[in-house]
Write a protein that holds these residues in place. Structure first.
Motif, PDB file in Angstrom:
ATOM      1  N   VAL A 237     -36.750 -54.296 -53.232  1.00 41.43           N
ATOM      2  CA  VAL A 237     -38.111 -54.794 -53.368  1.00 41.43           C
ATOM      3  C   VAL A 237     -39.044 -53.993 -52.461  1.00 41.43           C
ATOM      4  O   VAL A 237     -40.136 -53.627 -52.847  1.00 41.43           O
ATOM      5  CB  VAL A 237     -38.168 -56.291 -53.024  1.00 41.43           C
ATOM      6  N   ARG A 238     -38.559 -53.743 -51.239  1.00 45.50           N
ATOM      7  CA  ARG A 238     -39.365 -53.003 -50.270  1.00 45.50           C
ATOM      8  C   ARG A 238     -38.727 -51.649 -50.013  1.00 45.50           C
ATOM      9  O   ARG A 238     -37.549 -51.440 -50.285  1.00 45.50           O
ATOM     10  CB  ARG A 238     -39.416 -53.745 -48.934  1.00 45.50           C
ATOM     11  N   ALA A 239     -39.502 -50.746 -49.417  1.00 46.57           N
ATOM     12  CA  ALA A 239     -38.958 -49.444 -49.056  1.00 46.57           C
ATOM     13  C   ALA A 239     -37.874 -49.624 -47.998  1.00 46.57           C
ATOM     14  O   ALA A 239     -37.987 -50.480 -47.115  1.00 46.57           O
ATOM     15  CB  ALA A 239     -40.064 -48.549 -48.513  1.00 46.57           C
ATOM     16  N   VAL A 240     -36.818 -48.795 -48.128  1.00 52.84           N
ATOM     17  CA  VAL A 240     -35.710 -48.870 -47.178  1.00 52.84           C
ATOM     18  C   VAL A 240     -36.217 -48.665 -45.751  1.00 52.84           C
ATOM     19  O   VAL A 240     -35.804 -49.365 -44.823  1.00 52.84           O
ATOM     20  CB  VAL A 240     -34.651 -47.796 -47.508  1.00 52.84           C
ATOM     21  N   GLN A 241     -37.143 -47.703 -45.589  1.00 58.31           N
ATOM     22  CA  GLN A 241     -37.631 -47.383 -44.242  1.00 58.31           C
ATOM     23  C   GLN A 241     -38.320 -48.579 -43.612  1.00 58.31           C
ATOM     24  O   GLN A 241     -38.239 -48.799 -42.403  1.00 58.31           O
ATOM     25  CB  GLN A 241     -38.614 -46.211 -44.291  1.00 58.31           C
ATOM     26  N   SER A 242     -38.987 -49.360 -44.453  1.00 57.16           N
ATOM     27  CA  SER A 242     -39.694 -50.528 -43.966  1.00 57.16           C
ATOM     28  C   SER A 242     -38.704 -51.542 -43.382  1.00 57.16           C
ATOM     29  O   SER A 242     -38.927 -52.111 -42.312  1.00 57.16           O
ATOM     30  CB  SER A 242     -40.452 -51.121 -45.149  1.00 57.16           C
ATOM     31  N   ILE A 243     -37.604 -51.753 -44.120  1.00 58.41           N
ATOM     32  CA  ILE A 243     -36.569 -52.672 -43.640  1.00 58.41           C
ATOM     33  C   ILE A 243     -35.951 -52.136 -42.353  1.00 58.41           C
ATOM     34  O   ILE A 243     -35.702 -52.882 -41.400  1.00 58.41           O
ATOM     35  CB  ILE A 243     -35.490 -52.869 -44.724  1.00 58.41           C
ATOM     36  N   ASP A 244     -35.738 -50.811 -42.333  1.00 62.08           N
ATOM     37  CA  ASP A 244     -35.160 -50.212 -41.133  1.00 62.08           C
ATOM     38  C   ASP A 244     -36.092 -50.361 -39.941  1.00 62.08           C
ATOM     39  O   ASP A 244     -35.645 -50.598 -38.823  1.00 62.08           O
ATOM     40  CB  ASP A 244     -34.846 -48.730 -41.376  1.00 62.08           C
ATOM     41  N   ALA A 245     -37.412 -50.235 -40.205  1.00 63.25           N
ATOM     42  CA  ALA A 245     -38.370 -50.419 -39.115  1.00 63.25           C
ATOM     43  C   ALA A 245     -38.250 -51.828 -38.546  1.00 63.25           C
ATOM     44  O   ALA A 245     -38.263 -52.038 -37.328  1.00 63.25           O
ATOM     45  CB  ALA A 245     -39.783 -50.168 -39.623  1.00 63.25           C
ATOM     46  N   MET A 246     -38.092 -52.786 -39.438  1.00 66.99           N
ATOM     47  CA  MET A 246     -37.923 -54.169 -38.986  1.00 66.99           C
ATOM     48  C   MET A 246     -36.636 -54.311 -38.190  1.00 66.99           C
ATOM     49  O   MET A 246     -36.601 -54.990 -37.155  1.00 66.99           O
ATOM     50  CB  MET A 246     -37.870 -55.055 -40.227  1.00 66.99           C
ATOM     51  N   ALA A 247     -35.569 -53.637 -38.668  1.00 66.68           N
ATOM     52  CA  ALA A 247     -34.297 -53.696 -37.943  1.00 66.68           C
ATOM     53  C   ALA A 247     -34.454 -53.111 -36.545  1.00 66.68           C
ATOM     54  O   ALA A 247     -33.878 -53.626 -35.581  1.00 66.68           O
ATOM     55  CB  ALA A 247     -33.217 -52.941 -38.715  1.00 66.68           C
ATOM     56  N   VAL A 248     -35.259 -52.044 -36.428  1.00 67.23           N
ATOM     57  CA  VAL A 248     -35.462 -51.450 -35.106  1.00 67.23           C
ATOM     58  C   VAL A 248     -36.222 -52.427 -34.210  1.00 67.23           C
ATOM     59  O   VAL A 248     -35.868 -52.615 -33.037  1.00 67.23           O
ATOM     60  CB  VAL A 248     -36.227 -50.109 -35.224  1.00 67.23           C
ATOM     61  N   ILE A 249     -37.233 -53.075 -34.780  1.00 65.71           N
ATOM     62  CA  ILE A 249     -37.984 -54.055 -33.983  1.00 65.71           C
ATOM     63  C   ILE A 249     -37.039 -55.165 -33.502  1.00 65.71           C
ATOM     64  O   ILE A 249     -37.075 -55.573 -32.335  1.00 65.71           O
ATOM     65  CB  ILE A 249     -39.154 -54.629 -34.805  1.00 65.71           C
ATOM     66  N   TYR A 250     -36.172 -55.615 -34.395  1.00 65.71           N
ATOM     67  CA  TYR A 250     -35.194 -56.637 -34.003  1.00 65.71           C
ATOM     68  C   TYR A 250     -34.283 -56.119 -32.892  1.00 65.71           C
ATOM     69  O   TYR A 250     -34.047 -56.805 -31.889  1.00 65.71           O
ATOM     70  CB  TYR A 250     -34.365 -57.065 -35.225  1.00 65.71           C
ATOM     71  N   THR A 251     -33.788 -54.875 -33.080  1.00 63.50           N
ATOM     72  CA  THR A 251     -32.886 -54.299 -32.083  1.00 63.50           C
ATOM     73  C   THR A 251     -33.554 -54.221 -30.719  1.00 63.50           C
ATOM     74  O   THR A 251     -32.967 -54.610 -29.699  1.00 63.50           O
ATOM     75  CB  THR A 251     -32.464 -52.873 -32.518  1.00 63.50           C
ATOM     76  N   VAL A 252     -34.800 -53.726 -30.710  1.00 57.72           N
ATOM     77  CA  VAL A 252     -35.493 -53.573 -29.439  1.00 57.72           C
ATOM     78  C   VAL A 252     -35.695 -54.937 -28.781  1.00 57.72           C
ATOM     79  O   VAL A 252     -35.412 -55.121 -27.593  1.00 57.72           O
ATOM     80  CB  VAL A 252     -36.846 -52.848 -29.651  1.00 57.72           C
ATOM     81  N   THR A 253     -36.129 -55.917 -29.589  1.00 54.46           N
ATOM     82  CA  THR A 253     -36.333 -57.263 -29.047  1.00 54.46           C
ATOM     83  C   THR A 253     -35.068 -57.780 -28.377  1.00 54.46           C
ATOM     84  O   THR A 253     -35.112 -58.348 -27.282  1.00 54.46           O
ATOM     85  CB  THR A 253     -36.704 -58.236 -30.193  1.00 54.46           C
ATOM     86  N   THR A 254     -33.936 -57.581 -29.063  1.00 48.20           N
ATOM     87  CA  THR A 254     -32.686 -58.103 -28.527  1.00 48.20           C
ATOM     88  C   THR A 254     -32.243 -57.307 -27.301  1.00 48.20           C
ATOM     89  O   THR A 254     -31.846 -57.896 -26.286  1.00 48.20           O
ATOM     90  CB  THR A 254     -31.578 -58.038 -29.597  1.00 48.20           C
ATOM     91  N   LEU A 255     -32.313 -55.974 -27.418  1.00 47.13           N
ATOM     92  CA  LEU A 255     -31.756 -55.145 -26.347  1.00 47.13           C
ATOM     93  C   LEU A 255     -32.545 -55.283 -25.049  1.00 47.13           C
ATOM     94  O   LEU A 255     -31.959 -55.239 -23.961  1.00 47.13           O
ATOM     95  CB  LEU A 255     -31.690 -53.678 -26.781  1.00 47.13           C
TER      96      LEU A 255
END
Lengths: 275, 298
Positions: A237-255
């Motif tokens: 539905v969305r661009a892969v990069q967009s999802i990956d950007a969200m994953a990075v935001i999640y990773t940074v928040t957690t780390l």
């Protein structure tokens, strides 16, 4: 310490390190792909992306309403941390200082929610929460996350409180401290490091807690990790990069929180009979 | 009590205080309330609910589960991925833990390994979707090394789930193994070495017998985690096919068919299977030495 110097021992040692390196390499590789992909204009059929851009972060922020999601995530995490501290620390104090009949049973009761996997408890718990009308709400998610958090605080704090000599409290009594003074000037300063460590661990674990939040969250009470799951689930539905950007935001928040937590605790404490 | 003073029986408060129940003990109540309301009650409720199916007698859900291959096969699909991952994690963790225990600075390695656990299965799944894909670095490296000619399929099948479970499960198993291995008194090993045992014999005759109880617990905890795999089985596996794990069946029953009764029944079955495996492992453990892992006298 014993050092083996035979060829066999050296080969064995090399093989073990190679294996460890291989594992870490794969973990690093999968995390690097997420970061690179989130920064790429297009990444197909090649080792590295065709070009780099940061636009996906802006589009992810807007598409997934990450502002809202992050706010909700931190509200939920904050309430869970606060409640599990307020409820868990006194309970740990009682369990560390008193030997009453049935104490073993009570401790078992606090250990079980940590041993039973979230998916097993999550389904009946979500059912109950939906029946009482809390399913899909902010408080439903908070209550679900209290299930592992409160016992976690209790279990982590018991040994910490046990190692504080009760004579110190007795001495405060002898010198005429009332309950409030005892609490304010003796217990709080001594317990603070332990409480801080336990609550940081709860914080990290709650941000990353997928199953319980997933089963109880509604559209307005999703945390970041659940929003990430839905977007990966609906990939295409969305661009892969967009999802990956969200994953990075999640990773940074957690780390970020993990690194803060690791200043106060040992890495093994994050898993140590806890998950 | 032989001595009794009938005139002044101690007050309830005093009698309770004698059993160490006083104001401090009452601090336990809020936490106890949380666990009872949010853990014990839902389980009991789920159990009762599972016995009140939408149609049929009280055991209809369970009969339906064990007569429908699409449902009961989920148990085997789950065991099929969770047992190998758990065993492999343990086999890998043991030699690495033995090596790492000799390190002075373990902190860096343990920190690195705690990262995948903390990030959790959803992020690992998202990363693996790209990393293990046909154009991902993993396949590219294998082709570059000449090990394979065309990309191998690692996603949306058994191996995707396997890889993701290993990546989050292995560090968990490793960190626990490390704490057990470090808990064995080094004096025991030195004694064995002094008596001429080589590394292999020290492992088989000194360490392993002492570690078996810990490893059994470790196995149970890791297994229970892997058995309830959900997000990666959906995202990386074939959720309608070979990795249709039991958690998916329970989720679908409860939240897609809105049959909470059946969903609870499957969740209960999931818990029972976990308990059976854990019980089996702990029963085997009892055949081995149990006791202190520090050098005891006598």
């Amino acid at each position: 310490m014993i050092r083996d110097t035979t060829i066999g021992a050296k080969l064995w040692s090399a093989a073990v390190w190679l294996l460890t390196g291989f594992f870490i390499l794969n973990v690093a590789g999968l995390m690097a792909t997420v970061v690179l992909s989130s920064l790429s204009t297009r990444w197909l059929q090649s080792w590295l992306p065709a070009g780099f851009t940061t636009k996906w972060y802006i589009s992810a922020w807007n598409e997934f309403q990450l502002g809202n999601v992050l706010t909700v995530t931190f509200e939920i995490v904050f309430v869970v941390v606060l409640l599990s501290g307020l409820v868990g620390v006194p309970a740990a104090y009682a369990l560390a200082r008193r030997n009453f009949p049935g104490k073993k049973l009570v401790i078992l009761l606090f250990l079980l929610p940590l041993l039973v996997p979230p998916m097993t408890i999550g389904i009946p718990l979500a059912t109950v929460l939906y029946q009482v009308g809390l399913g899909g709400t902010f408080w439903g998610v908070v209550f679900a996350n209290l299930v592992p958090s409160v016992p976690f605080v209790v279990v982590v704090m018991i040994p910490f409180i046990e190692q504080i000599d009760p004579k110190i409290e007795a001495a405060a009594h002898v010198f005429g401290a009332n309950v409030f003074q005892l609490f304010r000037y003796v217990l709080v300063p001594m317990l603070l490091p332990g409480v801080l460590a336990a609550l940081l661990l709860v914080l990290v674990r709650t941000i990353a807690m997928f199953e319980l939040t997933f089963l109880t969250a509604g559209p307005t009470s999703q945390t970041l990790v659940v929003a990430l799951y839905y977007s990966v689930f609906a990939a295409g539905v969305r661009a892969v990069q967009s999802i990956d950007a969200m994953a990075v935001i999640y990773t940074v928040t957690t780390l970020v929180w993990l690194l803060i937590a690791l200043r106060f605790v040992n890495p093994t404490q994050i898993v140590g009979r806890a998950r | 009590m032989a001595i009794s003073i009938p005139a002044s029986r101690p007050k309830l408060r005093q009698r309770l205080a004698l059993r160490q129940i006083d104001g401090v003990t009452l601090l336990l109540l809020p936490a106890l309330l949380v666990v009872v309301l949010l853990f014990v009650y839902p389980f009991a409720y789920g159990l009762l609910l599972s016995l009140r199916p939408k149609v049929g007698g009280f055991a209809a859900n369970y009969i339906a589960f064990f007569t429908d291959p699409y449902l009961y096969n989920t148990i085997f699909a789950t065991l099929n991925v969770s047992v190998p991952v758990t065993v492999l994690s343990l086999i890998l963790a043991l030699p690495i833990a033995f090596r790492v225990r000799l390190l002075k600075h373990q902190r860096l390695l343990t920190t690195i390994l705690v990262i995948p656990i903390t990030l959790g299965t959803v992020l690992v799944a998202e990363g693996l979707l790209n990393y293990l894909g046909p154009q991902g670095w993993f396949n590219r490296t294998l082709i570059w090394l000449g090990l394979i000619h065309s990309p191998i399929r690692l996603l949306h099948n058994y191996w995707g789930v396997f890889a993701s479970l290993l990546i989050t499960g292995f560090p968990f198993t490793f960190l626990m193994t490390l704490s057990y291995v470090s808990g064995v008194d080094p004096a025991l090993e030195r004694a064995a070495a002094t008596l001429g045992a080589n590394a292999g014999r020290r492992f088989w005759h000194i360490f392993l017998p002492l570690l078996v109880p810990g490893l059994a617990i470790n196995f149970c905890l890791s297994f229970v985690q892997n058995f309830s795999v959900f997000p990666s089985a959906v995202l990386l596996g074939a959720p309608a096919g070979e990795t249709r794990v039991i958690a998916i069946a329970a989720y679908q029953a409860a939240f897609e068919h809105y049959d909470y009764s059946m969903g609870s029944a499957i969740a209960i079955i999931m818990g029972v299977v976990q308990l059976l495996v854990v019980g089996l492992v702990l029963a085997v453990r009892n055949l081995f030495y149990r006791g202190s892992t520090t050098g005891a006298k006598g």
